[in-house]
Design an enzyme around this catalytic site. Structure first.
Site, PDB file in Angstrom:
ATOM      1  N   GLU A 228      20.145  31.843  76.143  1.00 21.96           N
ATOM      2  CA  GLU A 228      20.971  30.646  76.143  1.00 21.96           C
ATOM      3  C   GLU A 228      21.616  30.556  77.509  1.00 21.96           C
ATOM      4  OE1 GLU A 228      24.289  30.128  73.362  1.00 21.96           O
ATOM      5  OE2 GLU A 228      24.834  28.581  74.814  1.00 21.96           O
ATOM      6  N   CYS A 262      29.010  25.987  78.518  1.00 25.01           N
ATOM      7  CA  CYS A 262      27.597  25.701  78.780  1.00 25.01           C
ATOM      8  C   CYS A 262      27.333  24.217  78.612  1.00 25.01           C
ATOM      9  CB  CYS A 262      26.698  26.528  77.885  1.00 25.01           C
ATOM     10  SG  CYS A 262      27.138  26.463  76.154  1.00 25.01           S
TER      11      CYS A 262
HETATM   12  O1  TXE Z   1      26.562  35.478  84.254  1.00 24.44           O
HETATM   13  P1  TXE Z   1      25.470  36.600  84.169  1.00 24.44           P
HETATM   14  P2  TXE Z   1      28.080  35.572  84.730  1.00 24.44           P
HETATM   15  C1  TXE Z   1      26.629  30.738  84.267  1.00 24.44           C
HETATM   16  C2  TXE Z   1      27.753  30.055  84.989  1.00 24.44           C
HETATM   17  C3  TXE Z   1      28.473  31.210  85.618  1.00 24.44           C
HETATM   18  C4  TXE Z   1      27.329  32.074  86.052  1.00 24.44           C
HETATM   19  C5  TXE Z   1      27.621  33.520  86.271  1.00 24.44           C
HETATM   20  O2  TXE Z   1      27.255  29.200  85.973  1.00 24.44           O
HETATM   21  O3  TXE Z   1      29.260  30.844  86.674  1.00 24.44           O
HETATM   22  O4  TXE Z   1      26.425  31.940  84.972  1.00 24.44           O
HETATM   23  O5  TXE Z   1      28.321  34.068  85.155  1.00 24.44           O
HETATM   24  C6  TXE Z   1      24.887  40.649  81.922  1.00 24.44           C
HETATM   25  N1  TXE Z   1      20.377  42.769  83.130  1.00 24.44           N
HETATM   26  N2  TXE Z   1      26.946  31.036  82.879  1.00 24.44           N
HETATM   27  O6  TXE Z   1      28.233  36.460  85.926  1.00 24.44           O
HETATM   28  O7  TXE Z   1      25.416  37.410  85.410  1.00 24.44           O
HETATM   29  C7  TXE Z   1      26.357  40.542  82.272  1.00 24.44           C
HETATM   30  O8  TXE Z   1      26.947  41.821  82.311  1.00 24.44           O
HETATM   31  C8  TXE Z   1      20.997  42.680  81.941  1.00 24.44           C
HETATM   32  C9  TXE Z   1      26.537  30.091  81.885  1.00 24.44           C
HETATM   33  O9  TXE Z   1      28.914  35.901  83.549  1.00 24.44           O
HETATM   34  O10 TXE Z   1      24.221  35.935  83.726  1.00 24.44           O
HETATM   35  C10 TXE Z   1      26.879  39.648  81.152  1.00 24.44           C
HETATM   36  O11 TXE Z   1      27.059  40.397  79.963  1.00 24.44           O
HETATM   37  N3  TXE Z   1      22.187  42.093  81.783  1.00 24.44           N
HETATM   38  C11 TXE Z   1      26.596  30.659  80.508  1.00 24.44           C
HETATM   39  C12 TXE Z   1      25.720  38.671  80.940  1.00 24.44           C
HETATM   40  O12 TXE Z   1      24.565  39.338  81.446  1.00 24.44           O
HETATM   41  C13 TXE Z   1      22.795  41.587  82.861  1.00 24.44           C
HETATM   42  C14 TXE Z   1      27.774  31.529  80.209  1.00 24.44           C
HETATM   43  C15 TXE Z   1      25.887  37.327  81.643  1.00 24.44           C
HETATM   44  O13 TXE Z   1      26.034  37.563  83.023  1.00 24.44           O
HETATM   45  C16 TXE Z   1      22.209  41.667  84.144  1.00 24.44           C
HETATM   46  C17 TXE Z   1      28.081  32.412  81.281  1.00 24.44           C
HETATM   47  C18 TXE Z   1      20.934  42.290  84.256  1.00 24.44           C
HETATM   48  N4  TXE Z   1      20.291  42.386  85.412  1.00 24.44           N
HETATM   49  C19 TXE Z   1      27.681  32.142  82.558  1.00 24.44           C
HETATM   50  N5  TXE Z   1      23.028  41.066  85.033  1.00 24.44           N
HETATM   51  C20 TXE Z   1      26.440  29.670  79.400  1.00 24.44           C
HETATM   52  N6  TXE Z   1      25.220  29.524  78.886  1.00 24.44           N
HETATM   53  O14 TXE Z   1      27.398  29.070  78.960  1.00 24.44           O
HETATM   54  C21 TXE Z   1      24.120  40.637  84.345  1.00 24.44           C
HETATM   55  N7  TXE Z   1      23.985  40.965  83.029  1.00 24.44           N
END
Ligand code: TXE
Length: 456
Positions: A228, A262
């Site tokens: 998602e 989101c």
């Molecule tokens: O996201 P990440 P972040 C978007 C929004 C935001 C940006 C960054 O634009 O500013 O993403 O947010 C884990 N392998 N959304 O840093 O990095 C991490 O620890 C496995 C939209 O929060 O994608 C966290 O638990 N896991 C969104 C999760 O992934 C990994 C909501 C999300 O982190 C990983 C949030 C890896 N290599 C952010 N790297 C929405 N759909 O609403 C990170 N994680």
């Protein structure tokens, strides 16, 4: 990991992160515990979920406060999220047994050949979650996953670790065994270690960039992967609306949760005949939104949860200004303690600008005038994302005509930034893969088994 209050910069806690070794040990415990959980009658599993619901309700004020402290969400919005979780749990409690019931789909005339569909839990799943709505995006996964008989390795976002701890404590107190719902704490490195375990499914909420990495890593293993991801959700405002009411509703959709949803409204296309009036009403509405201490009851705009997002917002505003946009409100970070960005409205934007192409995920919105609904539809679909799209119009026919062609998982007429447990939540293109919520979002935590049964 240092857990920092984004509103003040104060350190709230210091938490050890899981490493490859501890993650593997947790996986093994979950693997060993899962069959026993799946063997429990569904009624008993649902009773534990119902007990969790009761505990959330009882501790709601405490939980809301922790959420507000660690992500900077205004307190009323934290409460609202928790109350929303209760409603979603009610849906799962009411629908799970029916959604997962064995189904007899065929019996031949002689009554000798029978065909049935069964639903088996996937097994041990990883739930890698986000910080913006930890109770919503987490609950959409772990509640139906547990109800269906899976064990869950749950990694909250590093920005919502304390909330992750609360969720874990309450589930255990409610009767979900400690090895069936297992907390894994840490950032992306811990997430990577989690993905190395031979889990049976990965359910992720977060950015497109991380989602793409996860899909690449799970693709070769042929395990269920749901992503998602974000959105760049558009709204078209037709020229037959009540301008003030539409402006108020769309501004709420853009700035609720400080734009960190989101399905936040990220782009607004307004019919040129009402553009000036709409802009004036919209700016007046946003001016009335109070930004400040997230614990204050009257606060509507909170802090920016992740510091790096301030640079993203700065870049989008600078790029828009350079290309001719009007800064109608805000446009800069707010100086002082913590991480803040002034609610920002940009007018006269176009699709050459980053603000209309890349996810903003913050309190920044672009308004663009369009000549008619065809132009609006072209622009709405001119995006790499496809989570939601909406139309404000007095005419249902007009709205449906546009929304039928909108390339998005969810469409809205005269509403926006809305999620229902009864409807599937899914995205197209870079907004993701798979779905949560609705009865499909219960069945997704199982694998269908086809039974062919012939009486000898
Ligand atoms: O996201 P990440 P972040 C978007 C929004 C935001 C940006 C960054 O634009 O500013 O993403 O947010 C884990 N392998 N959304 O840093 O990095 C991490 O620890 C496995 C939209 O929060 O994608 C966290 O638990 N896991 C969104 C999760 O992934 C990994 C909501 C999300 O982190 C990983 C949030 C890896 N290599 C952010 N790297 C929405 N759909 O609403 C990170 N994680």
């Amino acid at each position: 990991m240092k857990i920092v209050n984004p509103a003040t910069g104060a350190v709230l806690a210091d938490v050890p992160a899981d490493n490859a070794k501890t993650v593997h040990a947790k996986y093994e415990r979950a693997r060993a515990a899962q069959p026993g959980w799946a063997a429990r009658p569904m009624k008993r599993r649902l009773a534990a979920i119902a007990a969790f619901r009761a505990l959330v309700e009882r501790r709601l004020e405490d939980l809301a406060k922790t959420l507000t402290l660690e992500v900077g969400k205004p307190i009323r919005q934290s409460r609202h999220e928790l109350k929303g979780l209760l409603g979603r749990i009610d849906f799962f409690l009411a629908e799970t047994a029916r959604a997962l019931r064995d189904e007899k789909v065929f019996v031949d005339r002689a009554g000798k050949m029978e065909e049935r569909i069964g639903h088996e839990p996937l097994g041990v799943i990883a739930n890698i979650s986000a910080w913006n709505y930890p109770y919503f995006v987490g609950g959409n996964v772990f509640v139906p996953a547990l109800a269906a008989g899976n064990a869950v390795l749950y990694k909250p976002s590093e920005y919502a670790t304390l909330t992750g701890r609360h969720i874990t404590e309450l589930l255990h107190e409610a009767g979900v065994p400690a090895n069936v719902f297992v907390l894994v704490e840490g950032d992306g490195r811990t997430g990577t270690a989690l993905l190395r375990q031979p889990v049976d499914g990965v359910f992720f909420t977060g950015s497109y960039g991380t989602g793409a990495k996860i899909a690449a890593s799970t693709g070769r293993r042929m395990i269920k992967t749901q992503l998602e991801l974000g959105g760049k959700d558009p709204i078209y405002v037709a020229d037959d609306v009540d301008v003030k009411a539409a402006a108020a509703a769309v501004a709420d959709g853009a700035f609720y949760n400080t734009g960190q949803s989101c399905c936040s409204v990220e782009r607004v296309y307004v019919h040129e005949r009402i553009y000036d009036a709409f802009v004036a009403a919209f700016v007046a509405e946003v001016k009335g939104m109070k930004m400040g201490d997230p614990l204050d009851e009257s606060t509507y705009i909170g802090a920016i949860t992740r510091k790096p997002q301030i640079a993203v917002l700065n870049k989008q505003v600078a790029d828009a200004k350079k290309k001719g946009a009007q800064v109608l409100l805000g446009g800069t970070p707010v100086k002082g303690k913590g991480q803040w960005f002034a609610p920002t409205v940009l007018g006269d934007v176009d699709h050459s600008m980053l603000v209309m192409r890349d996810e903003s995920f913050g309190p920044v919105i672009g308004l663009q005038a369009v000549s008619d609904e065809d132009a609006a539809l072209d622009l709405m679909n001119d995006t790499e994302y496809g989570l939601t799209a909406g139309v404000y119009s007095a005419s249902e026919k007009r709205a449906k005509r546009i929304l039928a062609k909108a390339n998005a998982g969810t469409v809205y007429w005269n509403c926006c930034d809305r999620v229902s447990p009864r409807l599937p939540w899914s995205g197209v293109k870079h907004s993701g893969l798979g779905l949560t919520l609705s009865t499909y979002g219960i069945q997704t935590f199982t694998r269908p088994k086809a039974w062919h049964l012939r009486t000898a």
